[in-house]
Design a protein around this motif. Structure first.
Motif, PDB file in Angstrom:
ATOM      1  N   CYS A  15      -3.331 -10.908   6.491  1.00  9.80           N
ATOM      2  CA  CYS A  15      -2.363  -9.838   6.262  1.00  9.80           C
ATOM      3  C   CYS A  15      -2.391  -8.819   7.389  1.00  9.80           C
ATOM      4  O   CYS A  15      -3.344  -8.740   8.159  1.00  9.80           O
ATOM      5  CB  CYS A  15      -2.611  -9.148   4.921  1.00  9.80           C
ATOM      6  SG  CYS A  15      -4.085  -8.117   4.858  1.00  9.80           S
TER       7      CYS A  15
ATOM      8  N   THR B 205       0.707 -11.866   4.649  1.00  9.29           N
ATOM      9  CA  THR B 205       1.445 -10.826   3.930  1.00  9.29           C
ATOM     10  C   THR B 205       1.434  -9.526   4.721  1.00  9.29           C
ATOM     11  O   THR B 205       0.558  -9.282   5.542  1.00  9.29           O
ATOM     12  CB  THR B 205       0.830 -10.582   2.540  1.00  9.29           C
ATOM     13  OG1 THR B 205      -0.539 -10.190   2.686  1.00  9.29           O
ATOM     14  CG2 THR B 205       0.915 -11.840   1.688  1.00  9.29           C
TER      15      THR B 205
ATOM     16  N   HIS C 101       1.547  -5.319   4.389  1.00  3.08           N
ATOM     17  CA  HIS C 101       1.297  -4.198   3.491  1.00  3.08           C
ATOM     18  C   HIS C 101       1.622  -2.914   4.244  1.00  3.08           C
ATOM     19  O   HIS C 101       0.856  -2.476   5.108  1.00  3.08           O
ATOM     20  CB  HIS C 101      -0.159  -4.193   3.016  1.00  3.08           C
ATOM     21  CG  HIS C 101      -0.561  -5.431   2.289  1.00  3.08           C
ATOM     22  ND1 HIS C 101      -0.498  -5.570   0.919  1.00  3.08           N
ATOM     23  CD2 HIS C 101      -0.995  -6.636   2.762  1.00  3.08           C
ATOM     24  CE1 HIS C 101      -0.896  -6.770   0.572  1.00  3.08           C
ATOM     25  NE2 HIS C 101      -1.197  -7.444   1.676  1.00  3.08           N
TER      26      HIS C 101
ATOM     27  N   ARG D 180      -8.112  -5.545   1.014  1.00  3.03           N
ATOM     28  CA  ARG D 180      -7.613  -6.898   1.299  1.00  3.03           C
ATOM     29  C   ARG D 180      -8.697  -7.759   1.941  1.00  3.03           C
ATOM     30  O   ARG D 180      -8.713  -8.974   1.774  1.00  3.03           O
ATOM     31  CB  ARG D 180      -6.389  -6.830   2.206  1.00  3.03           C
ATOM     32  CG  ARG D 180      -5.191  -6.058   1.670  1.00  3.03           C
ATOM     33  CD  ARG D 180      -4.840  -6.445   0.249  1.00  3.03           C
ATOM     34  NE  ARG D 180      -4.624  -7.878   0.103  1.00  3.03           N
ATOM     35  CZ  ARG D 180      -4.548  -8.505  -1.065  1.00  3.03           C
ATOM     36  NH1 ARG D 180      -4.731  -7.826  -2.194  1.00  3.03           N
ATOM     37  NH2 ARG D 180      -4.333  -9.801  -1.105  1.00  3.03           N
TER      38      ARG D 180
END
Length: 383
Positions: A154, A175, A177, A192
């Protein structure tokens, strides 16, 4: 200055382009080589601070006590810096970090470069004018390779970066964020990092670079930002889950360019510098010169004379042969480079007050091959 004397980044065993391939290889991602002497970890976080050069950090221990304490850990405990790659500028460096490739391969070789298909200058940081990102930079990012290999991957950064073309070509995968507050980024990155058995997390802070540009590094504003960065790094380090490695690095350093005309060569006011140049790319500390047909040799000679002792001036062929942009330059990238490539030495810059009024007004600048701009830390905290 003989271009053969210009410092060349340590592509392959000591540059930013070697960082993520090394970390991802340690996480078991296939097809990547470990070019840096770093011990593998199950959970890896990269915190990249825009504009935090090695020399500037080492010169400010009072403002950054935590980061200073980590200087001996840099580059696998060797106490040495990484090199950013050339040119030492954000778009180029972030592409090198994210793709694991030198500029000659990923194809973002400067702040502004010529698009050979259109003949126009393209700003690769702001992505103007629009160009298809996947055609401009077709290589997969290391984040995508890691995600495909089952690593929880991420990016944790400001929300407005999520859909930018530069993020697409350099930092996408896994991902995203978006967190506006920097403290929240640190907290989310730590969260995370511990969310799976194998994780790769990237987070970023931009404002140190911005304050350096606007106010210079010899300013209270810049020093205050460095103090803040120090607190952010410590906040993240104190929250690392077990079996983690945190790496604090940067995309480039910076130098302050004095206001005096003897340090600021104005392309728009100097007929010698502008003669034979069809378009001016790059930025103040590193220039791509696109010559009118047949004028490249004469342009190089004039710039060497005018900037004697202030710059390394190379033809495109010389810069490629010397490895400035990496061990190889892909065919699709070659014509993006200037017919003449200029890397400033010392504290001078080539500004363009009419065509680049905002950039020409900056105090802190970067892009060249000097140690102040090219050397960056790779500080390590492990649990």
């Amino acid at each position: 200055m003989d271009p053969r004397t210009a410092p060349v980044p340590r592509y392959g065993d000591g540059s930013l382009a070697d960082l993520l391939p090394t970390l991802a290889s340690g996480l078991g991602v296939p097809g990547l080589e470990a070019g840096l002497p770093l011990e593998p970890a199950d959970r890896v976080c990269v915190f990249l601070v825009d504009g935090m050069g090695w020399e500037a950090l080492a010169a400010h221990p009072e403002e950054a006590p935590f980061l200073t304490s980590l200087l001996p850990s840099s580059l696998g405990g060797s106490g040495r810096p990484l090199t950013s790659g050339f040119p030492s500028t954000t778009a180029t460096s972030l592409a090198s970090v994210g793709t694991g490739l030198p500029p000659g391969a990923h194809g973002l070789p400067g702040y502004t470069v010529r698009n050979p298909d259109t003949g126009t200058l393209m700003n690769q940081l702001r992505w103007r004018p629009w160009t298809d990102p996947h055609l401009w930079q077709p290589h997969p990012t290391v984040f995508r390779l890691a995600h495909a290999a089952g690593v929880a991957t991420c990016q944790v950064t400001a929300p407005h970066f999520e859909h930018t073309p530069l993020t697409t070509v350099a930092l996408s995968g896994g991902t995203f964020h978006g967190r506006l507050a920097a403290e929240e980024r640190m907290d989310t990155a730590a969260e995370r990092l511990g969310a799976a058995d194998r994780t790769l997390v990237y987070t970023y802070y931009a404002e140190l670079d911005g304050h350096g540009h606007r106010y210079g590094m010899d300013s209270d504003a810049w020093r205050g930002q460095l103090q803040y960065v120090d607190r952010l790094a410590q906040r993240l380090a104190e929250q690392l889950p077990p079996r983690s490695a945190l790496y604090v690095t940067a995309d480039h350093g910076m130098v302050d360019v004095p206001e005096s005309p003897q340090f600021r060569f104005d392309f728009d006011e100097d007929w010698e510098l502008s003669a034979g140049v069809a378009s001016l790319g790059g930025e103040g500390r590193m220039r791509h010169l696109y010559a009118v047909p047949g004028a490249a040799g004469a342009v190089a000679d004039v710039w060497r004379e005018v900037l004697a002792g202030q710059a390394w001036v190379a033809t495109r062929e010389e810069a490629v042969a010397l490895g400035w942009f990496g061990p190889r330059v892909e065919d699709r990238v070659r014509d993006r480079l200037g017919d003449v490539v200029v890397a400033m030495n010392g504290n001078a810059a080539v500004v363009a007050t009419r065509r680049e009024p905002n950039e020409s007004a900056l105090i802190g600048m970067h892009g060249s091959a000097t140690s102040a701009e090219q050397m960056v830390p790779l500080l390590e905290v492990r649990t």
